[in-house]
Enzyme design. Structure first.
Site, PDB file in Angstrom:
ATOM      1  N   GLY A  32       0.876  -1.173   0.000  1.00 23.49           N
ATOM      2  CA  GLY A  32       0.000   0.000   0.000  1.00 23.49           C
ATOM      3  C   GLY A  32       0.912   1.221   0.000  1.00 23.49           C
ATOM      4  N   ASP A  33       0.536   2.272  -0.704  1.00 22.09           N
ATOM      5  CA  ASP A  33       1.485   3.365  -0.983  1.00 22.09           C
ATOM      6  C   ASP A  33       2.233   3.884   0.253  1.00 22.09           C
ATOM      7  OD1 ASP A  33      -0.870   4.638  -0.003  1.00 22.09           O
ATOM      8  OD2 ASP A  33      -0.445   6.458  -1.128  1.00 22.09           O
ATOM      9  N   ASN A  46       4.517   1.242   1.670  1.00 20.08           N
ATOM     10  CA  ASN A  46       5.725   1.070   0.853  1.00 20.08           C
ATOM     11  C   ASN A  46       6.752   2.155   1.184  1.00 20.08           C
ATOM     12  OD1 ASN A  46       4.052  -0.802  -0.358  1.00 20.08           O
ATOM     13  ND2 ASN A  46       3.704   0.397  -2.214  1.00 20.08           N
ATOM     14  N   TYR A  98      -9.857  -4.333  -6.723  1.00 15.73           N
ATOM     15  CA  TYR A  98      -9.777  -3.968  -5.300  1.00 15.73           C
ATOM     16  C   TYR A  98     -11.009  -4.399  -4.521  1.00 15.73           C
ATOM     17  CZ  TYR A  98      -5.950  -0.821  -6.533  1.00 15.73           C
ATOM     18  OH  TYR A  98      -4.759  -0.304  -6.963  1.00 15.73           O
ATOM     19  N   TRP A  99     -10.783  -4.846  -3.313  1.00 21.65           N
ATOM     20  CA  TRP A  99     -11.870  -5.065  -2.357  1.00 21.65           C
ATOM     21  C   TRP A  99     -11.453  -4.302  -1.091  1.00 21.65           C
ATOM     22  CZ3 TRP A  99      -9.778  -8.685  -5.554  1.00 21.65           C
ATOM     23  CH2 TRP A  99     -10.649  -9.374  -6.398  1.00 21.65           C
ATOM     24  N   ARG A 100     -11.836  -3.049  -1.030  1.00 21.48           N
ATOM     25  CA  ARG A 100     -11.350  -2.234   0.092  1.00 21.48           C
ATOM     26  C   ARG A 100     -12.429  -1.302   0.639  1.00 21.48           C
ATOM     27  NH1 ARG A 100      -7.103   1.852  -2.885  1.00 21.48           N
ATOM     28  NH2 ARG A 100      -6.189   1.899  -0.792  1.00 21.48           N
ATOM     29  N   ASN A 113      -0.715  11.379  -4.961  1.00 17.08           N
ATOM     30  CA  ASN A 113      -1.070  10.032  -5.423  1.00 17.08           C
ATOM     31  C   ASN A 113      -2.515   9.948  -5.922  1.00 17.08           C
ATOM     32  OD1 ASN A 113       0.216   7.637  -5.874  1.00 17.08           O
ATOM     33  ND2 ASN A 113       0.810   7.385  -3.724  1.00 17.08           N
ATOM     34  N   ASP A 120      12.299  10.559 -16.676  1.00 13.90           N
ATOM     35  CA  ASP A 120      12.763  11.922 -16.985  1.00 13.90           C
ATOM     36  C   ASP A 120      13.208  12.704 -15.755  1.00 13.90           C
ATOM     37  OD1 ASP A 120      12.450  11.601 -19.704  1.00 13.90           O
ATOM     38  OD2 ASP A 120      10.328  12.136 -19.633  1.00 13.90           O
ATOM     39  N   ASP A 152       6.803   5.550  -4.516  1.00 10.73           N
ATOM     40  CA  ASP A 152       6.802   5.340  -3.059  1.00 10.73           C
ATOM     41  C   ASP A 152       8.235   5.129  -2.554  1.00 10.73           C
ATOM     42  OD1 ASP A 152       4.038   5.296  -3.389  1.00 10.73           O
ATOM     43  OD2 ASP A 152       3.938   3.108  -3.408  1.00 10.73           O
TER      44      ASP A 152
END
Ligand code: ADP
Length: 306
Positions: free
Chosen positions: A29-30, A33, A101-103, A165, A229, A258
């Site tokens: 998960g962001d 991480n 997703y199941w959240r 994000n 870049d 992340d």
């Protein structure tokens, strides 16, 4: 007393394909991480803590043990009876990845429902990290609670860091998304957006435009990531460009941003030199995109000169 880096958000159960129809279980998960990479890169005199909510089922227990084993503090994590963690699955079709997703009812959605606990956690930290995903999963009132808390932290001189994000699917409308993400940036000291997302969802036609927009909102420092870049840093008005590292074969870009954030913050907190921290983070992120999965182990990050 060690100094504390606090990351706030949702860690989920991750299911990925392991061949023959079998699924492999992981956790990611962001904001988790970023905590993982901050932990990997920070010296031992920093503690890294994760703030979220989990349920009381076996999967919540397992996730908690996983976080703990990563050297990330779990003492602030709320447990909620009868709830479960969120889940996502990585689907692979003809080499293209897509996510299910199941959240919707995950325990993490209640992470800010206990304001006293949230305040205590934020007050205990020197650095507070959260993201647009953290804000997106919260009920409106709880997002306001979190924003008030980070504003308080900013006013108290803490380093409040926000990665927008942007994930339109998580928001009820573009309007709410724009307003809340702007409020997240306004409440922060350092904003770390990805240019692709900002261009697509805020209509920025240049990196300059992204920097200008976030500075106008009241963020003091901005780091705009732009994949291969490189990154553009604007620290209190002073602008620097740092190129990305050359990567021979990009294997999996999951958590590139992340990992960049975690490594950047670790080095910035220890050495205070933002361009130097960005060069270090570009090296770490280059290793991360050269490996499979969101969480690349410390030994593979080349941190000890390897
Ligand atoms: P996000 O994952 O948030 O979209 P970016 O794609 O901008 O973030 O990537 C974050 C960082 O990861 C970049 O600043 C760069 O250092 C590194 N990175 C990402 N893609 C590449 C690539 N193809 N080659 C080298 N470095 C990369």
């Amino acid at each position: 007393m060690s100094r504390r880096f606090l990351s706030i958000g949702e860690c989920m159960v991750e299911l990925s394909q392991a061949g023959d129809g079998l699924l492999r279980k992981g956790f990611a998960g962001d904001t988790f991480n970023t905590a993982w990479y901050a932990r990997a890169c920070l010296a031992a005199d920093w503690s890294v803590d994760y703030f979220t909510a989990l349920g009381d089922d076996a999967m919540s227990d397992e996730m908690l043990a996983f976080i703990d084993k990563a050297g990330i503090g779990t003492s602030l994590i709320r447990r909620i009876r009868g709830r479960t963690p969120g889940l996502y699955m990585i689907n692979l079709k003809n080499g293209e990845r897509s996510f299910s997703y199941w959240r919707d009812n995950s325990a993490a959605r209640s992470l800010a429902a206990d304001p006293d606990r949230l305040r205590e956690a934020v007050e205990s930290a020197e650095v507070v990290y959260f993201s647009g995903i953290t804000l997106a999963i919260l009920p409106h009132e709880d997002a306001e609670t979190l924003l008030a808390e980070v504003r308080r932290a900013k006013a108290a001189g803490k380093l409040v860091v926000f990665d927008p994000n942007i994930r339109p699917r998580l928001w009820s409308s573009y309007d709410v998304m724009h307003t809340t993400i702007s409020e997240g940036a306004r409440s922060s000291v350092l904003v770390m957006p990805s240019f692709d997302d900002e261009a697509a969802h805020f209509g920025d036609d240049s990196i300059e435009a992204t920097i200008h927009r976030y500075r106008a909102l009241g963020a003091i420092h901005i780091v705009v990531k732009n994949g291969a870049d490189g990154v553009t840093l604007n620290f209190a008005g002073e602008q620097t460009f740092v190129p990305a590292e050359k990567v021979e074969k990009v294997v999996d870009t999951t958590s590139a941003g992340d990992s960049f954030n975690g490594a950047f913050l670790a080095r910035y907190l220890e050495a205070g030199d933002a361009p130097g921290a960005a060069r270090f983070a570009a090296k770490v992120a280059a290793r991360v995109v050269s490996e499979h999965g969101a969480l690349v182990p410390r030994e593979k990050l080349g941190l000890d000169g390897g």
